[in-house]
Design a protein around this motif. Structure first.
Motif, short mmCIF file in Angstrom:
data_model
loop_
_atom_site.label_atom_id
_atom_site.label_comp_id
_atom_site.label_asym_id
_atom_site.label_seq_id
_atom_site.Cartn_x
_atom_site.Cartn_y
_atom_site.Cartn_z
N MET A 130 13.64 10.71 16.03
CA MET A 130 14.23 11.24 14.82
C MET A 130 15.70 10.81 14.72
N ASN A 131 16.14 10.59 13.53
CA ASN A 131 17.54 10.20 13.37
C ASN A 131 18.43 11.44 13.31
N PRO A 132 19.72 11.29 13.53
CA PRO A 132 20.62 12.44 13.56
C PRO A 132 20.60 13.28 12.29
N ASP A 133 20.47 12.65 11.13
CA ASP A 133 20.42 13.42 9.89
C ASP A 133 19.20 14.32 9.82
N GLU A 134 18.06 13.82 10.27
CA GLU A 134 16.85 14.63 10.29
C GLU A 134 16.98 15.77 11.30
N LEU A 135 17.56 15.48 12.44
CA LEU A 135 17.79 16.52 13.45
C LEU A 135 18.73 17.59 12.91
N PHE A 136 19.76 17.16 12.19
CA PHE A 136 20.70 18.10 11.59
C PHE A 136 20.00 18.98 10.56
N ASP A 137 19.14 18.37 9.73
CA ASP A 137 18.39 19.14 8.73
C ASP A 137 17.52 20.19 9.41
N ASP A 138 16.85 19.82 10.50
CA ASP A 138 16.02 20.76 11.24
C ASP A 138 16.87 21.90 11.80
N LEU A 139 18.03 21.56 12.31
CA LEU A 139 18.94 22.56 12.86
C LEU A 139 19.41 23.51 11.77
N ALA A 140 19.77 22.97 10.62
CA ALA A 140 20.21 23.79 9.49
C ALA A 140 19.10 24.75 9.07
N ASP A 141 17.88 24.26 9.01
CA ASP A 141 16.74 25.11 8.64
C ASP A 141 16.53 26.22 9.67
N ALA A 142 16.65 25.88 10.93
CA ALA A 142 16.43 26.85 12.00
C ALA A 142 17.49 27.95 12.01
N LEU A 143 18.73 27.59 11.66
CA LEU A 143 19.81 28.57 11.71
C LEU A 143 20.05 29.29 10.38
N ALA A 144 19.40 28.85 9.32
CA ALA A 144 19.57 29.48 8.01
C ALA A 144 19.27 30.98 8.03
N PRO A 145 18.21 31.42 8.71
CA PRO A 145 17.95 32.86 8.73
C PRO A 145 19.07 33.69 9.38
N ARG A 146 19.91 33.03 10.14
CA ARG A 146 21.03 33.71 10.79
C ARG A 146 22.33 33.60 9.99
#
Length: 103
Positions: free
Chosen positions: A1-17
């Motif tokens: 995965m490229n860094p932008d996709e990893l960042f998007d996944d991270l943003a999605d994971a932390l959004a509930p917080r």
């Protein structure tokens, strides 16, 4: 995965917080309460962990990790650690700690 996709996944994971995507120094960043705690610059994720903390030391000990120097002019932010994409599996852990540190 490229860094932008990893960042998007991270943003999605932390959004509930309470994390929201934004910008810092013209780069993609994660913020909560208007304060940035993570920033993607190229293929590194910089996280604000607080100089002198165990979390900062742990992140800085990763191979290739260094203090975050957004300008590239030898003026790093002592509270921020830039973690290379080779340790992307560690990004969620350290970003979560950085988010916790905002409170």
């Amino acid at each position: 995965m490229n860094p932008d996709e990893l960042f998007d996944d991270l943003a999605d994971a932390l959004a509930p917080r309470g994390a929201v995507a934004g910008a810092m120094f013209g780069k993609r960043a994660l913020k909560a309460g208007g304060k940035a705690f993570a920033c993607l610059k190229g293929d590194v994720l910089a996280v604000k962990l607080g100089d002198g903390t165990a979390a900062h030391a742990d992140a800085h000990a990763l191979t290739g990790a260094e203090l975050f120097d957004p300008s590239g002019k030898g003026r790093p932010f002592k509270d921020w650690v830039a973690i290379p994409v080779s340790h992307a599996d560690q990004w969620p852990h350290h970003a979560g700690i950085a988010l916790d540190g905002l409170g």
